[in-house]
Design an enzyme around this catalytic site. Sequence first.
Site, mmCIF file in Angstrom:
data_model
loop_
_atom_site.group_PDB
_atom_site.id
_atom_site.type_symbol
_atom_site.label_atom_id
_atom_site.label_comp_id
_atom_site.label_asym_id
_atom_site.label_seq_id
_atom_site.Cartn_x
_atom_site.Cartn_y
_atom_site.Cartn_z
ATOM 1 N N TRP A 144 6.737 2.470 -11.615
ATOM 2 C CA TRP A 144 6.330 2.790 -10.243
ATOM 3 C C TRP A 144 7.539 2.966 -9.340
ATOM 4 O O TRP A 144 7.558 3.852 -8.483
ATOM 5 C CB TRP A 144 5.363 1.741 -9.704
ATOM 6 C CG TRP A 144 4.095 1.680 -10.507
ATOM 7 C CD1 TRP A 144 3.625 0.616 -11.234
ATOM 8 C CD2 TRP A 144 3.132 2.735 -10.705
ATOM 9 N NE1 TRP A 144 2.446 0.949 -11.857
ATOM 10 C CE2 TRP A 144 2.119 2.232 -11.555
ATOM 11 C CE3 TRP A 144 3.032 4.057 -10.251
ATOM 12 C CZ2 TRP A 144 1.017 2.997 -11.956
ATOM 13 C CZ3 TRP A 144 1.936 4.823 -10.653
ATOM 14 C CH2 TRP A 144 0.954 4.290 -11.492
ATOM 15 N N ASP A 176 6.537 -1.856 -2.156
ATOM 16 C CA ASP A 176 5.290 -1.507 -2.821
ATOM 17 C C ASP A 176 4.726 -2.817 -3.362
ATOM 18 O O ASP A 176 5.285 -3.414 -4.272
ATOM 19 C CB ASP A 176 5.584 -0.514 -3.967
ATOM 20 C CG ASP A 176 4.336 -0.169 -4.782
ATOM 21 O OD1 ASP A 176 3.253 -0.718 -4.507
ATOM 22 O OD2 ASP A 176 4.459 0.672 -5.714
ATOM 23 N N LYS A 227 -5.947 -2.982 -7.088
ATOM 24 C CA LYS A 227 -5.472 -4.073 -7.943
ATOM 25 C C LYS A 227 -5.968 -5.423 -7.421
ATOM 26 O O LYS A 227 -6.535 -6.203 -8.154
ATOM 27 C CB LYS A 227 -3.936 -4.078 -8.011
ATOM 28 C CG LYS A 227 -3.290 -2.725 -8.313
ATOM 29 C CD LYS A 227 -3.290 -2.398 -9.798
ATOM 30 C CE LYS A 227 -2.984 -0.940 -10.113
ATOM 31 N NZ LYS A 227 -1.805 -0.343 -9.530
HETATM 32 C C1 LIG Z 1 -1.037 1.011 -9.575
HETATM 33 C C2 LIG Z 1 0.237 1.052 -8.878
HETATM 34 C C3 LIG Z 1 0.652 2.191 -8.162
HETATM 35 C C4 LIG Z 1 -0.136 3.472 -8.123
HETATM 36 O O1 LIG Z 1 -1.265 3.337 -7.349
HETATM 37 P P1 LIG Z 1 -2.202 4.596 -7.041
HETATM 38 O O2 LIG Z 1 -3.127 4.037 -6.011
HETATM 39 O O3 LIG Z 1 -2.884 4.955 -8.324
HETATM 40 O O4 LIG Z 1 -1.387 5.701 -6.535
HETATM 41 C C5 LIG Z 1 1.858 2.124 -7.497
HETATM 42 N N1 LIG Z 1 2.615 1.025 -7.521
HETATM 43 C C6 LIG Z 1 2.249 -0.084 -8.202
HETATM 44 C C7 LIG Z 1 3.128 -1.291 -8.190
HETATM 45 C C8 LIG Z 1 1.045 -0.099 -8.898
HETATM 46 O O5 LIG Z 1 0.682 -1.189 -9.579
#
Ligand SMILES: *Cc1c(COP(=O)(O)O)cnc(C)c1O
Length: 361
Positions: free
Chosen positions: A106, A173, A197
């Site tokens: 990511w 993030d 998540k």
């Molecule tokens: C799942 C995830 C993403 C991507 O998320 P989307 O909503 O599918 O774009 C980005 N960063 C992390 C740390 C993730 O776990």
Amino acid sequence: MSSVDSYIHNFNAGPSVLPKEVIEQAAEAVVNFNQTGLSLLEYGHRTPAFTAVMEEARALVKELMQLDEAHQVLFLHGGASTQFMQVPMNLLDSKETAAYADTGVWSSKAIKEAKFFGKVDVVCSSKEKNYRCIPNDFAVPNDAKYFHITTNNTIYGTQWQSIPRTSNVLVADMSSDILSRTLDFNAFDLIYAGAQKNLGPAGVNLLVVNENILGKVKRPIPTMMDYRNHIQEGSMLNTPPVFAVYVCLLTLRWLKKMGGVAAIEKLNNEKAALLYGELDSNELFATTVVKNDRSKMNVCFTLQDPALEKAFLDYAQSNGIVGIKGHRLSGGFRASLYNALPMSSVQVLVEVMRQFKHSIA
Ligand SMILES: *Cc1c(COP(=O)(O)O)cnc(C)c1O
């Protein structure tokens, strides 16, 4: 209405487990929202009832994260991946440099997108170590416009246990560990997290931003991409993902009822300790990341004998365990222990590991 089967233990990495009561309340709102006789799916977003949902959800995030006045809360479309570009578009001028920590898939994607807008300095990376750890020896140049980290690396199962403090604007993030542990959230200038998540269903993205960092780039920013427009309109610049925001609200209410972030952190620590404890003592299994950097959200592990993988997966499945197959990039297994996963599910997984060991002894 039938309820969700209680014997399925959902270890999926995302979209992932939600509290059972949240699923039931969400189902009810799909049929009859707030006793209006209308489904939430056919309900106007500019109505007082939905405006109240949006306002309560934003306020609960502020309360649970103990945010100060300068930190604004938004619910946006496009998932975390859209933030990979929206962050640099709003914060980084083309001649400026942003610092990034590369700790996995990511982060790499975030780095790739930032390069469309300015210069990127990857100040540390654990790529050479197959992302099995969090980098610890690095410096961030003072003139870097911001420093970006991925607090929890969902695919590899590592997590920043302490947040690096620098003089730079700090961007994170937090998609896979948002609201799972106490942090000084005001120390971050921008936080983003895809909801699916730890927060709600897919289709919405939580964004927390210190408004003092906005409005400093020279480029014109398209209306929908400019955070300031979303702040101005109370996160209702256009039609928000109504249902997804509502389910986030239900989850936030549930989290508050559970005692908030500190209480869920205690539970998350206990769940992780139980599972890592078994992995460390059961010689059939091995963990894949450096001990100090282990994620409390995504526990990655392998079987010492890969030939047993299929048998273990089948055995786990026959005991109601789903979602533990590892990411296609890292292989092995991954058990995600998000906020809503009950301790009892971890207990079942641990018991299954013990029984599996006895069954092949
Ligand atoms: C799942 C995830 C993403 C991507 O998320 P989307 O909503 O599918 O774009 C980005 N960063 C992390 C740390 C993730 O776990």
